[in-house]
Write a protein that holds these residues in place. Sequence first.
Motif, PDB file in Angstrom:
ATOM      1  N   ASN A   1      27.972  39.657  41.238  1.00  0.00           N
ATOM      2  CA  ASN A   1      28.245  38.395  40.543  1.00  0.00           C
ATOM      3  C   ASN A   1      29.616  38.464  39.857  1.00  0.00           C
ATOM      4  O   ASN A   1      29.780  39.127  38.836  1.00  0.00           O
ATOM      5  CB  ASN A   1      27.162  38.129  39.489  1.00  0.00           C
ATOM      6  CG  ASN A   1      27.442  36.851  38.714  1.00  0.00           C
ATOM      7  OD1 ASN A   1      28.171  35.968  39.189  1.00  0.00           O
ATOM      8  ND2 ASN A   1      26.869  36.741  37.524  1.00  0.00           N
ATOM      9  N   PRO A   2      30.623  37.760  40.398  1.00  0.00           N
ATOM     10  CA  PRO A   2      31.975  37.857  39.827  1.00  0.00           C
ATOM     11  C   PRO A   2      32.214  36.883  38.677  1.00  0.00           C
ATOM     12  O   PRO A   2      33.299  36.871  38.103  1.00  0.00           O
ATOM     13  CB  PRO A   2      32.864  37.492  41.024  1.00  0.00           C
ATOM     14  CG  PRO A   2      32.039  36.530  41.805  1.00  0.00           C
ATOM     15  CD  PRO A   2      30.591  36.911  41.597  1.00  0.00           C
ATOM     16  N   TYR A   3      31.188  36.076  38.336  1.00  0.00           N
ATOM     17  CA  TYR A   3      31.397  35.018  37.345  1.00  0.00           C
ATOM     18  C   TYR A   3      30.963  35.430  35.947  1.00  0.00           C
ATOM     19  O   TYR A   3      30.930  34.608  35.029  1.00  0.00           O
ATOM     20  CB  TYR A   3      30.669  33.748  37.781  1.00  0.00           C
ATOM     21  CG  TYR A   3      31.117  33.301  39.161  1.00  0.00           C
ATOM     22  CD1 TYR A   3      32.428  32.894  39.390  1.00  0.00           C
ATOM     23  CD2 TYR A   3      30.238  33.331  40.233  1.00  0.00           C
ATOM     24  CE1 TYR A   3      32.847  32.514  40.646  1.00  0.00           C
ATOM     25  CE2 TYR A   3      30.657  32.952  41.512  1.00  0.00           C
ATOM     26  CZ  TYR A   3      31.957  32.545  41.708  1.00  0.00           C
ATOM     27  OH  TYR A   3      32.374  32.174  42.962  1.00  0.00           O
ATOM     28  N   ASP A   4      30.618  36.693  35.793  1.00  0.00           N
ATOM     29  CA  ASP A   4      30.372  37.246  34.460  1.00  0.00           C
ATOM     30  C   ASP A   4      31.700  37.274  33.712  1.00  0.00           C
ATOM     31  O   ASP A   4      32.723  37.737  34.245  1.00  0.00           O
ATOM     32  CB  ASP A   4      29.783  38.655  34.587  1.00  0.00           C
ATOM     33  CG  ASP A   4      29.269  39.192  33.264  1.00  0.00           C
ATOM     34  OD1 ASP A   4      29.976  39.038  32.236  1.00  0.00           O
ATOM     35  OD2 ASP A   4      28.160  39.752  33.247  1.00  0.00           O
ATOM     36  N   ILE A   5      31.721  36.790  32.500  1.00  0.00           N
ATOM     37  CA  ILE A   5      32.960  36.671  31.729  1.00  0.00           C
ATOM     38  C   ILE A   5      33.634  38.035  31.532  1.00  0.00           C
ATOM     39  O   ILE A   5      34.839  38.113  31.299  1.00  0.00           O
ATOM     40  CB  ILE A   5      32.673  36.004  30.357  1.00  0.00           C
ATOM     41  CG1 ILE A   5      34.001  35.590  29.677  1.00  0.00           C
ATOM     42  CG2 ILE A   5      31.863  36.938  29.471  1.00  0.00           C
ATOM     43  CD1 ILE A   5      34.807  34.595  30.440  1.00  0.00           C
ATOM     44  N   LYS A   6      32.846  39.137  31.663  1.00  0.00           N
ATOM     45  CA  LYS A   6      33.424  40.472  31.513  1.00  0.00           C
ATOM     46  C   LYS A   6      34.323  40.822  32.703  1.00  0.00           C
ATOM     47  O   LYS A   6      35.271  41.602  32.570  1.00  0.00           O
ATOM     48  CB  LYS A   6      32.311  41.523  31.388  1.00  0.00           C
ATOM     49  CG  LYS A   6      31.510  41.430  30.103  1.00  0.00           C
ATOM     50  CD  LYS A   6      30.493  42.545  30.003  1.00  0.00           C
ATOM     51  CE  LYS A   6      29.414  42.392  31.083  1.00  0.00           C
ATOM     52  NZ  LYS A   6      28.349  43.424  30.945  1.00  0.00           N
ATOM     53  N   TYR A   7      34.000  40.267  33.888  1.00  0.00           N
ATOM     54  CA  TYR A   7      34.756  40.594  35.099  1.00  0.00           C
ATOM     55  C   TYR A   7      35.711  39.490  35.538  1.00  0.00           C
ATOM     56  O   TYR A   7      36.723  39.760  36.180  1.00  0.00           O
ATOM     57  CB  TYR A   7      33.788  40.889  36.254  1.00  0.00           C
ATOM     58  CG  TYR A   7      32.717  41.889  35.932  1.00  0.00           C
ATOM     59  CD1 TYR A   7      33.042  43.177  35.517  1.00  0.00           C
ATOM     60  CD2 TYR A   7      31.360  41.554  36.042  1.00  0.00           C
ATOM     61  CE1 TYR A   7      32.053  44.105  35.222  1.00  0.00           C
ATOM     62  CE2 TYR A   7      30.376  42.474  35.754  1.00  0.00           C
ATOM     63  CZ  TYR A   7      30.714  43.743  35.346  1.00  0.00           C
ATOM     64  OH  TYR A   7      29.747  44.661  35.051  1.00  0.00           O
ATOM     65  N   TRP A   8      35.378  38.246  35.215  1.00  0.00           N
ATOM     66  CA  TRP A   8      36.091  37.102  35.787  1.00  0.00           C
ATOM     67  C   TRP A   8      37.606  37.116  35.527  1.00  0.00           C
ATOM     68  O   TRP A   8      38.383  36.903  36.474  1.00  0.00           O
ATOM     69  CB  TRP A   8      35.488  35.798  35.267  1.00  0.00           C
ATOM     70  CG  TRP A   8      36.119  34.575  35.883  1.00  0.00           C
ATOM     71  CD1 TRP A   8      35.811  33.990  37.057  1.00  0.00           C
ATOM     72  CD2 TRP A   8      37.207  33.819  35.326  1.00  0.00           C
ATOM     73  NE1 TRP A   8      36.612  32.911  37.305  1.00  0.00           N
ATOM     74  CE2 TRP A   8      37.487  32.775  36.250  1.00  0.00           C
ATOM     75  CE3 TRP A   8      37.958  33.899  34.153  1.00  0.00           C
ATOM     76  CZ2 TRP A   8      38.494  31.835  36.021  1.00  0.00           C
ATOM     77  CZ3 TRP A   8      38.960  32.978  33.932  1.00  0.00           C
ATOM     78  CH2 TRP A   8      39.224  31.953  34.862  1.00  0.00           C
ATOM     79  N   PRO A   9      38.085  37.362  34.297  1.00  0.00           N
ATOM     80  CA  PRO A   9      39.553  37.326  34.071  1.00  0.00           C
ATOM     81  C   PRO A   9      40.318  38.315  34.951  1.00  0.00           C
ATOM     82  O   PRO A   9      41.343  37.972  35.535  1.00  0.00           O
ATOM     83  CB  PRO A   9      39.696  37.672  32.588  1.00  0.00           C
ATOM     84  CG  PRO A   9      38.393  37.289  31.986  1.00  0.00           C
ATOM     85  CD  PRO A   9      37.375  37.600  33.027  1.00  0.00           C
ATOM     86  N   PHE A  10      39.780  39.549  35.054  1.00  0.00           N
ATOM     87  CA  PHE A  10      40.456  40.550  35.887  1.00  0.00           C
ATOM     88  C   PHE A  10      40.421  40.152  37.357  1.00  0.00           C
ATOM     89  O   PHE A  10      41.433  40.260  38.064  1.00  0.00           O
ATOM     90  CB  PHE A  10      39.801  41.923  35.712  1.00  0.00           C
ATOM     91  CG  PHE A  10      40.293  42.953  36.691  1.00  0.00           C
ATOM     92  CD1 PHE A  10      41.549  43.531  36.535  1.00  0.00           C
ATOM     93  CD2 PHE A  10      39.517  43.312  37.786  1.00  0.00           C
ATOM     94  CE1 PHE A  10      42.022  44.462  37.456  1.00  0.00           C
ATOM     95  CE2 PHE A  10      39.988  44.244  38.706  1.00  0.00           C
ATOM     96  CZ  PHE A  10      41.239  44.826  38.539  1.00  0.00           C
ATOM     97  N   LEU A  11      39.248  39.694  37.838  1.00  0.00           N
ATOM     98  CA  LEU A  11      39.119  39.320  39.243  1.00  0.00           C
ATOM     99  C   LEU A  11      40.006  38.126  39.585  1.00  0.00           C
ATOM    100  O   LEU A  11      40.588  38.057  40.678  1.00  0.00           O
ATOM    101  CB  LEU A  11      37.662  39.008  39.579  1.00  0.00           C
ATOM    102  CG  LEU A  11      36.684  40.188  39.463  1.00  0.00           C
ATOM    103  CD1 LEU A  11      35.256  39.720  39.711  1.00  0.00           C
ATOM    104  CD2 LEU A  11      37.067  41.288  40.439  1.00  0.00           C
ATOM    105  N   TYR A  12      40.111  37.199  38.638  1.00  0.00           N
ATOM    106  CA  TYR A  12      40.956  36.027  38.854  1.00  0.00           C
ATOM    107  C   TYR A  12      42.419  36.452  39.007  1.00  0.00           C
ATOM    108  O   TYR A  12      43.117  36.032  39.951  1.00  0.00           O
ATOM    109  CB  TYR A  12      40.803  35.062  37.678  1.00  0.00           C
ATOM    110  CG  TYR A  12      41.617  33.796  37.804  1.00  0.00           C
ATOM    111  CD1 TYR A  12      41.269  32.803  38.721  1.00  0.00           C
ATOM    112  CD2 TYR A  12      42.744  33.595  37.000  1.00  0.00           C
ATOM    113  CE1 TYR A  12      42.027  31.648  38.836  1.00  0.00           C
ATOM    114  CE2 TYR A  12      43.506  32.438  37.107  1.00  0.00           C
ATOM    115  CZ  TYR A  12      43.140  31.474  38.020  1.00  0.00           C
ATOM    116  OH  TYR A  12      43.897  30.333  38.151  1.00  0.00           O
ATOM    117  N   MET A  13      42.897  37.303  38.102  1.00  0.00           N
ATOM    118  CA  MET A  13      44.277  37.780  38.177  1.00  0.00           C
ATOM    119  C   MET A  13      44.480  38.655  39.419  1.00  0.00           C
ATOM    120  O   MET A  13      45.549  38.624  40.038  1.00  0.00           O
ATOM    121  CB  MET A  13      44.638  38.571  36.914  1.00  0.00           C
ATOM    122  CG  MET A  13      44.664  37.723  35.647  1.00  0.00           C
ATOM    123  SD  MET A  13      45.760  36.277  35.790  1.00  0.00           S
ATOM    124  CE  MET A  13      47.338  37.061  36.099  1.00  0.00           C
TER     125      MET A  13
END
Length: 400
Positions: free
Chosen positions: A180-192
């Motif tokens: 699940n990439p939409y966890d706020i813990k992972y999302w910013p890094f994955l987005y960048m």
Amino acid sequence: MSVLFDESLKSIELIFKYFGMYLDRTILNTAEHVIKFRSLHIINFLWLNTETIAEILWIIQGALHGRSLIKLTSIAPCINLCILANIKSLSLFLNDDKVKKLFKQLRNVENNINIGDEVVKKKIVAEGKKHLRAVIKALIIINAVTVMLFSVTPILFIGLEYKKSGQIKLVLPFRVYPFNPYDIKYWPFLYMHQIWSASLVSIQIAGTDGLFYTCCTSICTQFRLLQNDIETIIPERNFDENVFQEMLKKLAVRHDGIMQSIIQLESIYAKSTLFNFVSSTFLICLSGFNTTALGDIGYMVAFLSFLLMSLMQIFLLCLYGDMIMTSSMEVSNAVYNSKWYTVNAKAAKHLYVVQMRAQKLSKLTAYGYADVNLTSFTRILSSACSYFALLKTMERPTQA
């Protein structure tokens, strides 16, 4: 006269530095040089290919779990472009010695231009630089717009969803992770991570293609200068056979140097061009399919820019290959347009030998499987349209 190749090379050197390649610098196999000049390239290579592997795994997982054709094909163009960017950059990285040899050959040819009208030479060179600047500018703009659209679209969707429902629903440019990439813990890094990966793909393709266009422009310009010198090699009066022989010898050496440059350019780009030809068929087909099949207007616009970028990329590749073929053939016409009929039989015979040699076509190929010209571009479009029609046929039963 200003040197066309060196001036044009400066406009794309910055692009290469962004992904860690130094085209015109000798890099030793020492720890100091590797860390200083290769580390950024290695980091970017690993960064991009973690995304590529994730996309491939997502496609495999999706096919096994019965995801729809539209969802699977929405990621396929991205994988295709990632692999293409890898192959193009590696073709330069692994042929570093050949690249430097090509640069040396092109400079030697330019430095040996010591006959002919200076005004005419400057005009021919200025036309070549003007055309190349316009092409590279258009290349950078369309690649930048494509990356921007894929980067901004998720933010727009998040904003629209918040305005509509009052809830923040996180979105990524590409849905390619098995967790699940939409966890706020992972999302910013994955987005960048995805934005920079898309930027790397764009930079690598734009850089390697820009270098190809620069070399082709230099070669075509040298052919035009050579044609002009051959046409004017015989003066209106006071023909001196010794001077003629000396000038003809210099022109023959220049002609051979230009043809050697073409051979060297093909040895660097032949394999990546072959993959480019094959992949472009699928890129154009899948991008067109996603543009028509996706329901979200934001993604439709993004894939439309994707389609335009793919079309422009393969068109320019074929156009410059076609320009080299055309300019090489025109050397033979230049001999015919000279005042060969005013000289003695011996001098005319030497010109005839040059003409016969010039009729041997100089061209670039996709590793020998196809010539790089506009005819190949039409074949790629024809194949892409056939596959597009097949995908649309497969989509209808799925929707039904």
